[in-house]
Each structure stands twice: as C-alpha cells, then as structure tokens.
Design an enzyme around this catalytic site. Structure first.
Site, PDB file in Angstrom:
ATOM      1  N   ASP A 275       4.674  -0.100 -69.120  1.00 19.19           N
ATOM      2  CA  ASP A 275       5.049   1.265 -68.787  1.00 19.19           C
ATOM      3  C   ASP A 275       5.892   1.194 -67.509  1.00 19.19           C
ATOM      4  O   ASP A 275       5.888   0.177 -66.797  1.00 19.19           O
ATOM      5  CB  ASP A 275       3.806   2.140 -68.587  1.00 19.19           C
ATOM      6  CG  ASP A 275       4.168   3.630 -68.662  1.00 19.19           C
ATOM      7  OD1 ASP A 275       5.374   3.959 -68.657  1.00 19.19           O
ATOM      8  OD2 ASP A 275       3.245   4.474 -68.693  1.00 19.19           O
TER       9      ASP A 275
HETATM   10  C1  BGC Z   1       5.316   7.269 -68.828  1.00 19.74           C
HETATM   11  C2  BGC Z   1       5.697   6.733 -70.199  1.00 19.74           C
HETATM   12  C3  BGC Z   1       7.166   6.917 -70.419  1.00 19.74           C
HETATM   13  C4  BGC Z   1       7.924   6.232 -69.294  1.00 19.74           C
HETATM   14  C5  BGC Z   1       9.425   6.330 -69.426  1.00 19.74           C
HETATM   15  C6  BGC Z   1       6.194   6.723 -67.728  1.00 19.74           C
HETATM   16  O1  BGC Z   1       6.002   7.423 -66.536  1.00 19.74           O
HETATM   17  O2  BGC Z   1       3.973   6.967 -68.568  1.00 19.74           O
HETATM   18  O3  BGC Z   1       4.957   7.383 -71.188  1.00 19.74           O
HETATM   19  O4  BGC Z   1       7.536   6.430 -71.668  1.00 19.74           O
HETATM   20  O5  BGC Z   1       7.554   6.814 -68.058  1.00 19.74           O
HETATM   21  O6  BGC Z   1       9.858   7.601 -69.173  1.00 19.74           O
END
Ligand code: BGC
Length: 787
Positions: A275
């Site tokens: 993530d």
């Molecule tokens: C989130 C993810 C997301 C990623 C990209 C993160 O803060 O937890 O779910 O896909 O950002 O935007």
C-alpha cells in the site's frame, strides 16, 4: 531517486509476436534479455514506483509518468531504453479515480461513481457485482489505466472503521465471493485489479503503525479467508499488502503472509505490491516477496541496493520480483499497445450504477406505506442529505464524478411533487453551513499546514439537521401526503468514525421525533432513508417512522435508484452483510477498538513507534473468531437488525428443502415461492452448525453458501442449489496447525437471515484434516473470548 533508464537510448527488447494461445499476450517481453541488461540500480528502481510529488521521488520521472493518466495513484517505473513502459495504477473500489479535468485541456475525464462496496455486497448477487466490475473495468481501459486498485476486502470487524464503506462484510464468505465476482468482471477487460488490503487492516487509526494481534485461528478463519476465496476463484493480477503489522511483523515484510500463505498454500502467481508508503525496510519487503513498493521512497531504493551489496538481500529474490513485475507490465493494455479512447460509455454505465444501486438497498421496516405507488404523491422532504445526496466515501475510495442525482431530483424525475418551501429553506441553510465548514477547514489547515492536504482529503463534518417549529411542520403535513427524512453519514480514509457518528446526533433525533409526531397526528406517514456508509444506531428510534430504507451511499445515480425502490418499480432485495447492534458497546470488539482517538496520520511512515497505547499502537483481537453474527448469535446478544436481514415488498415461502452428500460436498436445494402481490427476488442463506459447537468453542452457525432467486412474479417459484465443499466445513486447529473437519452430524440451516431459519437439514460428515504451515503466531498472550 537517481535518474537512470528513463533517459537512456532506446533499445527495445520487447517484441511483438503472434501466438497460438488467444489469452496469451501478443507482445512479449524477453525477460532474460531485459534482466541481463538491467543494472542493480535499474532493478531497484523497477521494483519501486516513481514516487509521489511532494513526498518522494524525482520530479522529472514523476512528471513524465503521472501525465500518462493525471490523478492516477501511481505507476510502475519505466525503463525506456529497454522498451518497458510505465503502467498506470489507479484507485478504486467504487469506480476509477483520476482527475476529471486537465490543465490546458477543455475535455473532461469524469468517471462513473458506482455504489460503494458495502452496497454491492448487500445485493448478494454475484452476477450483478460482476457486471458492475465489468463496467468499471471498461472505464479503466478507456482512460488508459492498466491496474485498478480494488477491490477492498477487509472484514468489518467493528462498525466504526472509517473504510467499512469500501468493504463488503463482517463475513469472509460474502466478502470473498463478492470480491471474486468484482475481480472477474474488471479483468474481463484485460486490465488488472489489486485485491487489498492484505490483511487485517481493520482500523484507520494509526494504520501505518498499528499492530493487529490476532490468533492464528481468527486470522485463518476470518481475516484471511475472504482473500483466500477471492484469490482462488478469480486470480487478481495483483495483491496489495496492508499498512499494519500483524502479530509484530509488517504485512508487507511478512514472508509468512506473502510467500508461505499466499503463494505456497494458495497458489497465487501474480504480483504483490505494498500500500502507498507502507512498510519501512525495502530489502525486507523484497525478501518477503512483496514485489513492488508503491509509490516508492528513497530509503526503500537505498535499502534494496545496499541489501544486495551486503548480502542481506539475495539478488535472486530481487530478480524474482523484477520478473513478476515484468510479467505484470507485459499483460497490461499499455504494453500491448491498446489505443485507449478516453471515451467510456458513461451513459450506459449510469444505467448500470442506477440498477445495481437499487438492488443493494435494504428495506428495514415497512408498515405498508411503501411502495409509494402513485406518482401523484406530494412529498415533504427533510434532512440535509435529501438535497445533497452522498454518492460515496472519501479518500482513495472516492471517484471524480460529473454529478450526483439527489433525492429531490430523483423524486422529481419519478413524477412526484416535492414541497418547494422546504426545498428553498434547505438551500439557504446548506449555503450557510457550507461556508462555515469551509472556514473551519481553512483555519485548521493554517494551524497545521503539514496536514493541509490531508484535511482536504478527509471526510468533511456534516452540518447539524435543520429543525422546524411545530407550526411549520403542521403546515407541511397538511400540504403533503408523506414525509421522507434522510439521515446522512460520510466517512473515509485516514480516520475512524466516532461513537457520536454511530449514534444519532441531537438534531437528527429531534427531527425524527418532531416530524413523526406532527405527521402521525395529521394521519400522515413518515419514511426514513439512510444515506450512509456504515452501521448506525437504530434501536432507540426505529419504532417511530412507518418505514425505513437503507439506501447506503448509492453512487452518482443515487436519487434515481432510491426512487426506483420507493416507487415500487424495483422491489427491494438487498440484505445486510453485517449486524446492526442495539448499542455500540454490544459489539464485542468495541473494547478493543480505538474509540474517538486522534487518527495519528503518518504518511511517510517514519514516526517513532511507541508500543504502549492500547488500540492505537496495538490492537488485541480478543473476540477471536466471534466477529459479527458469530458473536451475537453464539452468545445470544440482542441485535437491532441481524446479519442477512432485509425485507421485500412481497413475501416468500421456502419449501422442499433437501440435501445430498457425496465425498466432497453437500448440496442443498430449496424452492422459494413468491407468495405476495409484488414481483421480487429473495436471497437465501445457508448456514452450517458444527456438531458440539459449544463444547468445541465454535460459532453456533457460520454462513457457507448463498444464492438469490431470479425475479419472481407473484405465485412464481425458483429452486436454488447451494453447494458447500466438505473441506469448507473445517475449523482451524492451532495445535495441529491444520484445517480440521470434525466427524459428526452437521446442521444445515436454510435462512432468510441469520436469525430467521426457514428449514433445518442434517448431514453426516467424515473427519478430514489438511495440514498447513504453522506461521504468524501472536507474540503475546491474548485473552480470547470462548464459548
Ligand atoms: C490506500 C489504498 C490506495 C492507495 C493509492 C492508500 O492510502 O490505503 O487503498 O489504493 O492509497 O491511492
């Protein structure tokens, strides 16, 4: 970050060649040759993304890759000299999240805001979820993105998790099957998905440093099970590891999770990514089998390079991740030379979201007022969100959509008359409130400039409900046939909901009480509509109105979808995929959940990890496997609405339930007949109750399969066949480190909800055991709930 390959001379080793296998990519990457020409630095760049402006990375690289699809969350690292393009990774669960407008470009790039994940799961209709996934995937492809960062599949462990709206259920079977259908639909377009957040990201508070301390059994049976189902059934191109620690190890640095369980046990073959900014130690993440570190930070790059040089990280491990990432690039539409149009069929998708949203709404109460069959009805519309309908949650689960149909517009489109006087009063009130809230955010951003961007990204507080005098209400009641009150909630990434968000606010309570009292006195009825992303308190007020419909956050066609249901054009057939407790404190995990805590946002994940704040630095999952109905039903705790509950405008009769067993599976058949006066569909749930479950400390029942009838006309029947593999009856035995099916007589409960069992069958099952690896043990003693 070092500028390497991006600006080197072009020497393409990727070749286009015809292949006999239609599903195999046409253009191929000669991995051996590409790898031979990559320096250690190239490899380290390639397995981390390009960074994120303002946080990490090289501005030139970021600029070049982010302009591919502005507003996308990230890309892979391009190796131009080797003919390897950057591919685009973009959120998210309710539709593609990219910028709707671009500098110096008069065209728009709006995407359809589909219903939130919770609503999709509430349809219990995997075919419908697949169709929605397919439409989302069409937009991904048309706008030139390659991998959609969805679905989000964490278990709704507690009603206050800020991202529950993106998630599907408190039950892993519903979550896993819904995710599998979604992935299948998206990937039909030959674009990828990223099932996330693997695993146990069940709270937002301090999500980048929280240690989820969970028994091996609860991990296997609850928190990993949905991922296991989805991964085996649908083969997502990528998996996204979660931010949190599990039992003392970052998910993204856990070889036990990413290699042993995901790949060795479940047979996953795709690419794993972190993530955004998740985890700390790049070399360790690589070693664990986390192939791509997104969006990439200098320390991760340094750690990988230094790790290989010092021998801490085997170059073979890095090569393996490079290869997997090359395979991902190879499959992508961008590498395959797909000429995207930037013109998805937004009109057709508006129809898809409208219909799917209507099917996931849950009718909670109806004394006969619904459906409002005559469009000549005059509606008095109360509640701020009636006029400003909430399409979905905030953060990466948001979608930049062109419009939202409010309930006001939905009713007008449906031919209803709506009180203009109320409409005008709400318009003035909303304007004033908006200004006040903007001023508050402005002031907070000035006070804390570091978090200004996040404050804009986070859910805005909703204004208090506008209240009316008894005289004003009496006048409205005289002039209208029915009152509709909408209650709204908004939540999103970074922050968990507060207990006050679960409960009604004083103004909401007063509005419901007053409107109900005045309208009932005037012999008129009141419908309450919930425009929410997660469970709220209902027990204290649900007796007051005449009908309650949970519309969830229903996407951009929300108002039209609601009116499709209110008008009876579509009979409601959604059911809850989570339990609605009487009080928040009735949820067992409520004492092991961060209540009203400062969210502790640490984007770059570099905070000093303190270890002692309960439910912030660590969270003990003491409820063990007793999550949701597994707790309420096993411990006889009263609920407001049980798991699996949902009414219809018609009634159903269950008959001829039967079951057949063979060595591998149990097959249950049941015939459902529409015995009422409206057309409708019924969800049928199959629970299994294991022998001696109390003495063996197992939930009294667990959902194992479900199905939905076709749309049944009055008098019509449908026979559903529900199949449970015998192996899926197993519980996880920690001492044996095995999935164990206990021998004996199992009860098969065919239900309309977890507490409305229509038929009970029995099946004799032989013992079986499947050994798995003894990994991911808690490092501390947990005081687990037992029956
Ligand atoms: C989130 C993810 C997301 C990623 C990209 C993160 O803060 O937890 O779910 O896909 O950002 O935007």
């Amino acid at each position: 970050m070092k500028k390497t390959a991006l600006f080197l001379a072009t020497a393409i080793v990727a070749v286009g060649c015809a292949t006999a296998d239609k599903s195999a990519p046409k253009n191929k990457i000669n991995q051996e040759e590409v790898m031979a020409r990559m320096s250690l630095e190239d490899k380290a760049h390639f397995v981390i993304g390009t960074g994120m402006a303002g946080f990490s990375g090289n501005d030139a690289v970021i600029g070049a890759t982010r302009s591919l699809v502005p507003g996308a969350a990230g890309t892979t690292y391009p190796l131009d000299s080797l003919g390897i393009p950057a591919i685009v990774l973009a959120d998210g669960p309710a539709g593609l999240r990219i910028d709707a407008t671009r500098e110096g470009d008069s065209a728009t790039y709006y995407c359809t805001h589909f219903p939130i994940g919770t609503l999709l799961a509430s349809t219990w209709n995997t075919q419908l979820v697949e169709a929605v996934g397919q439409a989302i995937g069409e937009e991904v492809k048309a706008y030139g993105a390659d991998v959609l960062l969805a679905p989000a599949l964490n278990i709704m462990r507690n009603p206050l998790c800020g991202r529950n709206f993106e998630y599907y259920s408190e039950d892993p079977v519903v979550a896993g099957k819904t995710a599998a259908a979604y992935i299948t639909g998206v990937q039909k377009n030959d674009v990828g998905t990223s099932i996330k957040h693997f695993a146990a990201n069940n709270q937002e508070t301090n999500r980048m440093n929280n240690d989820a301390r969970i028994s091996q059994r609860a991990l296997r049976e609850i928190y990993l099970k949905g991922f296991e189902i989805a991964i085996k059934e649908s083969e997502p191109w990528t998996v996204m590891t979660s931010y949190n620690y599990i039992n003392g190890v970052y998910s993204s640095e856990s070889k036990d999770l990413v290699q042993t369980i995901l790949r060795d046990e479940w047979g996953y073959k795709g690419t794993v990514m972190t993530d955004w900014f998740g985890g700390k130690d790049g070399a360790r993440q690589m070693w664990a089998g986390n192939d791509m570190l997104q969006p990439g930070k200098q320390e991760q790059f340094d750690s990988i390079v230094a790790g290989v040089k010092s021998g801490k990280l085997a170059e073979a491990d890095l090569d393996r991740s490079v290869q997997r990432t090359l395979s991902l690039v190879e499959k992508s539409p961008r590498f395959q030379g797909y000429q995207y149009t930037n013109k998805p069929d937004l009109k057709a998708h508006a129809e898809v979201t409208r219909q799917s949203a209507a099917e996931g709404m849950v009718l909670m109460k109806n004394n006969g007022i619904l459906p409002l069959e005559s469009s000549k009805i005059n509606v008095a519309l109360y509640g701020n969100t009636s006029y400003d309908f909430i399409a979905g949650g905030t953060g990466s689960g948001n979608v930049n959509h062109a419009y939202v149909v409010s309930l006001l517009d939905g009713l007008k489109n449906g031919g209803y008359t709506v009180s203009d006087e109320l409409k005008n009063a709400y318009a003035t009130y909303a304007d004033d409130c908006k200004k006040a809230i903007e001023a508050e955010i402005e002031a907070a951003s000035k006070k804390d400039p570091k978090n200004a961007m996040l404050l804009r990204f986070m859910p805005r507080p909703l204004p208090a409900e506008k209240l009316f005098s008894v005289d004003e209400l009496t006048k409205q009641a005289e002039a209208s046939d029915v009152a509709v009150i909408t209650l709204g909630r908004i939540s999103g990434e970074f922050v968990d909901r507060k207990v006050s968000d679960f409960n009604l606010s004083p103004s909401e309570r007063k509005l419901i009480e007053q409107v109900c009292e005045v309208y009932h006195k005037a012999n008129k009825q009141v419908v309450v509509l919930l425009n929410i992303g997660g469970v709220i308190e209902t027990a204290s007020w649900k007796d007051l109105p005449d009908a309650i419909l949970c519309a969830w956050q229903a996407g951009q066609e929300g108002g039209n979808s609601v009116v499709d249901v209110l008008s009876g054009r579509q009979s409601p057939s959604g059911k809850f995929t989570m339990t609605w407790p009487v009080n928040f404190t009735d949820v067992y995990s409520s004492k092991n959940f961060p209540i009203d805590q400062d969210p502790r946002i640490d984007m770059m994940n570099q905070g000093q990890k303190s270890t002692n704040v309960r439910n912030v630095d660590y969270t003990d999952y003491e409820e063990d496997v007793y999550v949701g109905y597994r707790y309420f039903d096993s411990f006889d705790v009263l609920v407001s609405y049980p798991f699996g509950f949902g009414l219809s405008y018609t009634t159903f009769d269950y008959a001829d339930a039967s079951c057949m067993t063979d060595d591998d599976a149990i097959t249950v058949k049941v015939t459902v007949k529409n015995t009422g006066a409206h057309e409708g569909k019924e969800v049928v749930e199959l629970y299994v109750s294991a022998p001696d479950n109390k003495t063996n400390n197992k939930p009294v029942k667990e959902l194992k399969a479900y199905g939905k009838t076709k749309s049944l006309k009055p008098g019509e029947s449908d026979t559903l066949t529900l199949r449970v593999k015998t192996a899926d009856l197993a519980s996880f035995d920690e001492a044996a480190s095995a999935w164990v099916v206990a021998e004996g007589e199992y009860q098969l409960l065919v239900g309309a909800s977890s507490q409305d069992i229509k038929a009970t069958l029995t099946a004799k099952v032989k013992a079986q055991q499947t050994k798995v690896n003894d990994v991911m043990k808690p490092q501390t003693q947990l005081h687990l709930l037992k029956r």
